[in-house]
Design an enzyme around this catalytic site. Structure first.
Site, PDB file in Angstrom:
ATOM      1  N   PRO A  94      -2.962   9.296  -1.949  1.00 56.05           N
ATOM      2  CA  PRO A  94      -3.527   8.002  -1.556  1.00 56.05           C
ATOM      3  C   PRO A  94      -3.030   6.888  -2.475  1.00 56.05           C
ATOM      4  O   PRO A  94      -2.788   7.111  -3.649  1.00 56.05           O
ATOM      5  CB  PRO A  94      -5.038   8.189  -1.734  1.00 56.05           C
ATOM      6  CG  PRO A  94      -5.253   9.642  -1.869  1.00 56.05           C
ATOM      7  CD  PRO A  94      -3.983  10.234  -2.378  1.00 56.05           C
ATOM      8  N   GLU A  95      -2.916   5.718  -1.906  1.00 60.79           N
ATOM      9  CA  GLU A  95      -2.493   4.575  -2.694  1.00 60.79           C
ATOM     10  C   GLU A  95      -3.718   3.918  -3.316  1.00 60.79           C
ATOM     11  O   GLU A  95      -4.853   4.168  -2.911  1.00 60.79           O
ATOM     12  CB  GLU A  95      -1.784   3.576  -1.775  1.00 60.79           C
ATOM     13  CG  GLU A  95      -0.716   4.206  -0.916  1.00 60.79           C
ATOM     14  CD  GLU A  95       0.690   3.973  -1.426  1.00 60.79           C
ATOM     15  OE1 GLU A  95       0.870   3.148  -2.332  1.00 60.79           O
ATOM     16  OE2 GLU A  95       1.607   4.629  -0.924  1.00 60.79           O
ATOM     17  N   CYS A 146      16.987   0.181   2.648  1.00 61.06           N
ATOM     18  CA  CYS A 146      18.119  -0.324   3.425  1.00 61.06           C
ATOM     19  C   CYS A 146      19.317  -0.415   2.500  1.00 61.06           C
ATOM     20  O   CYS A 146      19.269  -1.147   1.506  1.00 61.06           O
ATOM     21  CB  CYS A 146      17.823  -1.713   4.015  1.00 61.06           C
ATOM     22  SG  CYS A 146      19.307  -2.442   4.740  1.00 61.06           S
ATOM     23  N   CYS A 184      17.094  -1.701  10.193  1.00 63.22           N
ATOM     24  CA  CYS A 184      16.455  -2.583   9.208  1.00 63.22           C
ATOM     25  C   CYS A 184      15.957  -3.830   9.928  1.00 63.22           C
ATOM     26  O   CYS A 184      16.658  -4.397  10.773  1.00 63.22           O
ATOM     27  CB  CYS A 184      17.478  -2.972   8.138  1.00 63.22           C
ATOM     28  SG  CYS A 184      16.922  -4.276   7.031  1.00 63.22           S
ATOM     29  N   LYS A 187      -5.889   5.054  -9.701  1.00 63.72           N
ATOM     30  CA  LYS A 187      -6.206   5.990  -8.620  1.00 63.72           C
ATOM     31  C   LYS A 187      -7.374   6.896  -8.967  1.00 63.72           C
ATOM     32  O   LYS A 187      -7.598   7.907  -8.301  1.00 63.72           O
ATOM     33  CB  LYS A 187      -4.967   6.802  -8.296  1.00 63.72           C
ATOM     34  CG  LYS A 187      -3.858   5.925  -7.740  1.00 63.72           C
ATOM     35  CD  LYS A 187      -2.755   6.774  -7.228  1.00 63.72           C
ATOM     36  CE  LYS A 187      -1.575   5.909  -6.869  1.00 63.72           C
ATOM     37  NZ  LYS A 187      -0.427   6.763  -6.541  1.00 63.72           N
TER      38      LYS A 187
END
Ligand SMILES: [Zn+2]
Length: 273
Positions: A2-3, A268, A246, A55
């Protein structure tokens, strides 16, 4: 994993449900927790607050005891009304903190420990943690100093390092580097202070936006069309979009495992040359 914004939401939800209320029920399958509960019961204490630190979820009880949990890959906290059916199997329950109104259930939580205030000051993950991207205040100069201490690290790995800055996970890593035009494999020493500042500001902006976004999930790209598709990558610039064009230059997005834990990095090759 999880962020930080997900952990922040979790802590906020737990805080709304539990803070100011007395613990009427405590259960755990973890001997390290039940041992403390037997010696100095958690029931009868007030939940003072639940907050996120990077976190980590920190649940503070009266009497100076803190329950620190870390979700790693699979853990999660749920809130239920007493008697309500759980959405995960009972065998995955690790810890339960109940009041008369709510049961907070920690499922598959891999890290859970009770800490005193003195323990908190000695806990290395907390003590050595970098500035929190979701903190009310954020010491940007300190964040830059901490990046500089990791000059050989590749940028994507530096952003994930919670001792540099706390709160970003694998999705934000790719998204923020794309938004700042930085190659994820560039070592920190090749990135200017100005760019590092842009990176932490961008990360903060997006993490904060997602904390307040009622739809949940992680959105960085807001130009998507609403439709029946449930593909979360529609809401992102690069993460989860391997081989898709992109959004800036049309070049196919690339993906590669990176770093000691082989975390996937999307980028990219033209915009982030
Ligand atoms: Zn591009």
């Amino acid at each position: 994993m999880p962020e930080g914004d997900h952990i922040f939401r979790t802590a906020r939800t737990l805080n709304r449900a539990l803070a100011g209320h007395e613990v009427t029920r405590f259960e755990s399958v973890l001997p390290s927790l039940t041992r403390i509960h037997e010696d100095a019961p958690i029931t009868g204490r007030l939940v003072e607050s639940v907050t996120a630190a990077g976190k980590h979820v920190l649940m503070r009880f009266s009497g100076g005891l803190v329950l620190r949990t870390h979700m790693r890959m699979s853990g999660s906290w749920h809130i239920y009304r007493p008697g309500e059916a759980w959405q995960r199997p009972r065998r995955e329950m690790r810890v339960l903190v109940g009041t008369t109104a709510f049961d907070a259930v920690g499922f598959s939580v891999p890290v859970a420990e009770f800490l005193t205030q003195a323990d908190m000051a000695r806990q290395d993950d907390l003590r050595l943690m970098g500035p929190d991207l979701l903190g009310e205040t954020f010491d940007e100069d300190e964040a830059i100093r901490r990046f500089r201490r990791q000059q050989p690290l590749e940028m994507a790995d530096a952003i994930l390092n919670q001792r540099v800055v706390a709160g970003a996970g694998n999705i934000y890593k790719s998204e923020v580097l794309f938004l700042c035009g930085v190659n994820p494999f560039a070592p920190v020493r090749e990135v200017s202070d100005e760019t590092l500042r842009a990176i932490v500001r961008t990360a903060r902006t997006h993490l904060q936006a997602n904390v307040t976004d009622p739809r949940g999930g992680i959105t960085t790209y807001r130009g998507y069309r609403r439709g029946p598709g449930r593909d979360a990558s529609q809401r992102r610039y690069v993460y989860g979009r391997a081989d898709k064009p992109c959004r800036t230059c049309g070049t196919p997005i690339r993906v590669k495992a990176q770093g000691p834990h082989a975390r996937l990095t999307y980028w990219c090759p033209v915009c982030q040359a």
